[in-house]
Design a protein around this motif. Sequence first.
Motif, short mmCIF file in Angstrom:
data_model
loop_
_atom_site.label_atom_id
_atom_site.label_comp_id
_atom_site.label_asym_id
_atom_site.label_seq_id
_atom_site.Cartn_x
_atom_site.Cartn_y
_atom_site.Cartn_z
N MET A 51 0.83 -1.18 0.00
CA MET A 51 0.00 0.00 0.00
C MET A 51 0.88 1.24 0.00
N VAL A 52 0.40 2.26 -0.69
CA VAL A 52 1.10 3.52 -0.79
C VAL A 52 0.13 4.62 -0.36
N ASN A 53 0.59 5.50 0.53
CA ASN A 53 -0.21 6.64 0.96
C ASN A 53 0.33 7.89 0.28
N LEU A 54 -0.56 8.59 -0.47
CA LEU A 54 -0.17 9.79 -1.21
C LEU A 54 -1.11 10.94 -0.90
N MET A 55 -0.58 12.16 -0.97
CA MET A 55 -1.38 13.34 -0.70
C MET A 55 -1.98 13.88 -1.99
N TYR A 56 -3.27 14.21 -1.92
CA TYR A 56 -3.99 14.76 -3.07
C TYR A 56 -3.89 16.28 -3.06
N ASN A 57 -3.46 16.85 -4.19
CA ASN A 57 -3.40 18.30 -4.36
C ASN A 57 -4.55 18.69 -5.27
N GLN A 58 -5.53 19.37 -4.71
CA GLN A 58 -6.78 19.64 -5.42
C GLN A 58 -6.58 20.53 -6.65
N SER A 59 -5.73 21.55 -6.57
CA SER A 59 -5.59 22.49 -7.68
C SER A 59 -4.95 21.85 -8.91
N SER A 60 -4.02 20.92 -8.71
CA SER A 60 -3.34 20.29 -9.84
C SER A 60 -3.77 18.84 -10.08
N ARG A 61 -4.60 18.29 -9.18
CA ARG A 61 -5.08 16.90 -9.23
C ARG A 61 -3.94 15.89 -9.06
N THR A 62 -2.80 16.33 -8.52
CA THR A 62 -1.64 15.45 -8.39
C THR A 62 -1.68 14.65 -7.10
N VAL A 120 -5.01 12.51 2.41
CA VAL A 120 -4.11 11.40 2.14
C VAL A 120 -4.95 10.19 1.73
N LEU A 121 -4.61 9.67 0.54
CA LEU A 121 -5.35 8.55 -0.04
C LEU A 121 -4.43 7.34 -0.12
N PHE A 139 -6.79 2.82 -6.67
CA PHE A 139 -7.37 3.43 -5.49
C PHE A 139 -7.90 2.37 -4.52
N GLN A 140 -7.55 2.53 -3.23
CA GLN A 140 -8.00 1.60 -2.19
C GLN A 140 -8.86 2.28 -1.14
N GLY A 141 -8.78 3.58 -1.01
CA GLY A 141 -9.59 4.28 -0.02
C GLY A 141 -8.86 5.45 0.59
N VAL A 142 -9.49 6.06 1.56
CA VAL A 142 -8.87 7.15 2.29
C VAL A 142 -7.93 6.54 3.32
N ALA A 143 -6.73 7.09 3.42
CA ALA A 143 -5.73 6.57 4.35
C ALA A 143 -6.09 6.92 5.79
N ARG A 144 -5.72 6.06 6.70
CA ARG A 144 -5.91 6.34 8.13
C ARG A 144 -4.86 7.31 8.63
N ARG A 145 -3.71 7.28 7.97
CA ARG A 145 -2.61 8.17 8.36
C ARG A 145 -2.85 9.55 7.78
N ARG A 146 -2.26 10.54 8.38
CA ARG A 146 -2.42 11.92 7.91
C ARG A 146 -1.20 12.40 7.14
N GLN A 147 -0.24 11.51 6.94
CA GLN A 147 0.96 11.89 6.20
C GLN A 147 1.20 10.90 5.07
N ALA A 148 1.56 11.44 3.92
CA ALA A 148 1.88 10.60 2.77
C ALA A 148 3.21 9.90 3.02
#
Length: 127
Positions: free
Chosen positions: A1-12, A43-44, A67-76
């Motif tokens: 599993m990989v936790n990544l942060m979503y940037n809304q303005s760039s969709r990255t 964090v997704l 995509f697997q869901g919203v991450a429980r952690r708050r850091q990517a």
Amino acid sequence: MVNLMYNQSSRTLTTSDTPPHTLAVMPQKFVDQHGHVLRNRMVLRFHIGEGGVDLDNGTIKGAHLIFQGVARRRQADSLSKILFQYTARKEPLSIDELIAAAESPQQGVGLSVHSDMEVGEDILDTT
């Protein structure tokens, strides 16, 4: 599993590194379908798909993310953690390789290297 942060303005989808590394761009169709749930800096959690991680001379160019869901952690996750885990799962070292590395003087071992969202949704737009 990989936790990544979503940037809304760039969709990255980015790592926790400074500066962050972009692994993928969220497809516009996915954002249109789930925009009411997605929040900036959320964090997704993703699984790395069969397309793997796209590396070019040790630099990550993108990844096949599912995509697997919203991450429980708050850091990517950091890029080093993602590459270490990916390599360990896809190209594990044998016991003989570990012993040889331990016996070899001064030679390091390197890498070549929300509830209404659908789990398993394929996120494949890479940068």
